[in-house]
Design a protein around this motif. Sequence first.
Motif, PDB file in Angstrom:
ATOM      1  N   MET A   1       6.199  -4.994  -5.378  1.00 15.55           N
ATOM      2  CA  MET A   1       5.411  -4.952  -4.157  1.00 15.55           C
ATOM      3  C   MET A   1       6.190  -4.300  -3.020  1.00 15.55           C
ATOM      4  SD  MET A   1       2.503  -5.531  -2.792  1.00 15.55           S
ATOM      5  CE  MET A   1       1.709  -6.698  -3.923  1.00 15.55           C
ATOM      6  N   GLN A   2       7.460  -4.618  -2.915  1.00 17.95           N
ATOM      7  CA  GLN A   2       8.281  -4.077  -1.832  1.00 17.95           C
ATOM      8  C   GLN A   2       8.469  -2.560  -1.986  1.00 17.95           C
ATOM      9  OE1 GLN A   2       8.943  -7.103  -3.347  1.00 17.95           O
ATOM     10  NE2 GLN A   2       8.088  -8.072  -1.507  1.00 17.95           N
ATOM     11  N   LEU A   3       8.650  -2.088  -3.201  1.00 21.36           N
ATOM     12  CA  LEU A   3       8.800  -0.651  -3.437  1.00 21.36           C
ATOM     13  C   LEU A   3       7.499   0.094  -3.137  1.00 21.36           C
ATOM     14  CD1 LEU A   3      10.881  -0.717  -6.744  1.00 21.36           C
ATOM     15  CD2 LEU A   3      11.674  -0.012  -4.488  1.00 21.36           C
ATOM     16  N   ILE A   4       6.379  -0.528  -3.460  1.00 14.47           N
ATOM     17  CA  ILE A   4       5.083   0.102  -3.185  1.00 14.47           C
ATOM     18  C   ILE A   4       4.854   0.243  -1.685  1.00 14.47           C
ATOM     19  CG2 ILE A   4       2.575  -0.250  -3.304  1.00 14.47           C
ATOM     20  CD1 ILE A   4       3.006  -1.469  -6.079  1.00 14.47           C
ATOM     21  N   THR A   5       5.139  -0.805  -0.929  1.00 16.22           N
ATOM     22  CA  THR A   5       4.913  -0.732   0.525  1.00 16.22           C
ATOM     23  C   THR A   5       5.818   0.315   1.177  1.00 16.22           C
ATOM     24  OG1 THR A   5       6.491  -2.533   0.956  1.00 16.22           O
ATOM     25  CG2 THR A   5       4.166  -3.147   0.652  1.00 16.22           C
ATOM     26  N   ILE A   6       7.054   0.416   0.709  1.00 13.43           N
ATOM     27  CA  ILE A   6       7.964   1.431   1.259  1.00 13.43           C
ATOM     28  C   ILE A   6       7.442   2.829   0.964  1.00 13.43           C
ATOM     29  CG2 ILE A   6      10.276   2.435   1.055  1.00 13.43           C
ATOM     30  CD1 ILE A   6      11.312  -0.420   0.534  1.00 13.43           C
ATOM     31  N   ALA A   7       6.987   3.052  -0.268  1.00 19.19           N
ATOM     32  CA  ALA A   7       6.484   4.378  -0.653  1.00 19.19           C
ATOM     33  C   ALA A   7       5.252   4.756   0.168  1.00 19.19           C
ATOM     34  CB  ALA A   7       6.153   4.388  -2.144  1.00 19.19           C
ATOM     35  N   ILE A   8       4.321   3.808   0.333  1.00 22.51           N
ATOM     36  CA  ILE A   8       3.095   4.097   1.097  1.00 22.51           C
ATOM     37  C   ILE A   8       3.444   4.382   2.557  1.00 22.51           C
ATOM     38  CG2 ILE A   8       0.920   3.133   1.936  1.00 22.51           C
ATOM     39  CD1 ILE A   8       0.728   1.557  -0.654  1.00 22.51           C
ATOM     40  N   THR A   9       4.391   3.632   3.113  1.00 21.08           N
ATOM     41  CA  THR A   9       4.789   3.857   4.509  1.00 21.08           C
ATOM     42  C   THR A   9       5.345   5.263   4.704  1.00 21.08           C
ATOM     43  OG1 THR A   9       5.310   1.502   4.804  1.00 21.08           O
ATOM     44  CG2 THR A   9       6.269   3.046   6.384  1.00 21.08           C
ATOM     45  N   ILE A  10       6.249   5.692   3.825  1.00 21.57           N
ATOM     46  CA  ILE A  10       6.868   7.009   3.960  1.00 21.57           C
ATOM     47  C   ILE A  10       5.846   8.121   3.761  1.00 21.57           C
ATOM     48  CG2 ILE A  10       8.566   8.591   2.956  1.00 21.57           C
ATOM     49  CD1 ILE A  10      10.300   6.143   2.367  1.00 21.57           C
TER      50      ILE A  10
END
Length: 490
Positions: free
Chosen positions: A448-457
């Motif tokens: 979940m944390q990796l997904i949110t970082i990717a979407i933010t960038i």
Amino acid sequence: MKRESAIAGVVLNYLPTATNYALAIAYIVVLTRYIPLTQYGYYNALFAIVNAIGSLIPIPGISGAIAREGAIEYIRGGNIRPYFAALVFMSLIMAIIYAAALVIAIPIYLINGIPHWLLGTVYIYLGTVVAQSLAGALGLYLWLMGRVVTQGAGSTVNMLLMRFLEVLLIVVMRNVYAIAISTLIGSVAQLLYYLGNIKDLVSPILGIGIITSRVKYILEFGFQSWILGYMGTLSFSLFTYLVYRYLGPDATGIYGLAAAMANAVIALGPAVSTVLNSRVSHGLGLGINVRSIFRVFAIPTFIVSAIMVQLIVLALPILPRLGIINGDYVRSIPYASTLFASAPFAVAVTVYTSYYWVIGKGWYALVANLVGLGIGLAMYVLLHTLGLYMAVVSNYVMYIVILTFFWVLEKWNIKSNTVSIIGLSTFLTLISSWTLPLNDPPITWPTMQLITIAITIISLYIVKPLPKSLLDQLPRFARPLLIPFTNHQY
């Protein structure tokens, strides 16, 4: 005197926090191994009271008002030596009053259950008060001239020495006196650094004329600055004190460590505000549009804080496995994760509040902060039986209420790309932080944390919210990193 780089100023004023947390790995290891959780909880409760008392003294706010007027005078080419003298004079008064208040308050510490053997840390702190008061005056003098890089470097020297000694002394002494002693030595080092960089020292007596001739103005802006500065310290101190009263010293230690970790991001707000306010004060002196100056600082700051939170939350579950957090202190991780998501809100509140004060809207910011703090505390008092997470939620409520006040005044356009990307970043940060404590171990981590970082960038790349003028303040090697996220239309 040449004004120093704004970006370098932000970096150097944030570097003490970055240094703090780089060295805090070693600090947390020795803290959680050698100092019992209950002892650390009592120490946090004691200094929650100490900091609340210190924040009641309005002289730091008066010094801020003097520095603001001095910055306007400096950019116009006026004589700033009387303002420097006034800053030193007020810092000496503050040190005397604060030291006396801490000694007089000893019965208050004892009534609240603080052990007698811990009171020696207060006497050590008296020396810190004197050194930090004088260093604060010299730092404000650097600030009013736009020497924000030198100002931040002094704070970095303080933090480097303090953290190094903290780790060393905790291993040797194995009690919280190590923290108090290292804090004192770090403050003295900062004072000596500033003295070495300011050659034109003046007699404090020369500043009395500035104080008496502008007393009405200084008191008005000083009172605003004092209360607004008090809000941050007061909110942490009161929440910590209430946790201690309702849940005891162990819970206070857990909450204190969680809040200390969250401060890794929250401290970005004061760092940016230090540089922003210097630039805005100079802009007021020149009669230019300071709103554009604010925009250059505010938008990148909020976005950076959201990304920082997501990256830190991604790393949190690893800390016990690496032996960085040990024993009962491991229980602070889920609370730290959820508290981290409030950090971008705290950063936005700090930047907006300080900006409003400089441009003369301090009373509005004061009302917003008071109402927010009052509602947040009332919610925790009423619902404290729900546990420690309620203290975390009450922090959210406090910041959201304050930002709602700013929203009403600013009339943010929710359809604009900038507001949309800030809202999306906030939402993704909340998801990243709150999904971590759902299970033990968290089954959502790290996906979940990796997904949110990717979407933010990806979203930042599409919207490109950063202003072009930001690139002009960066060193050449760093510019290519931000160009993909920069809007060249403003």
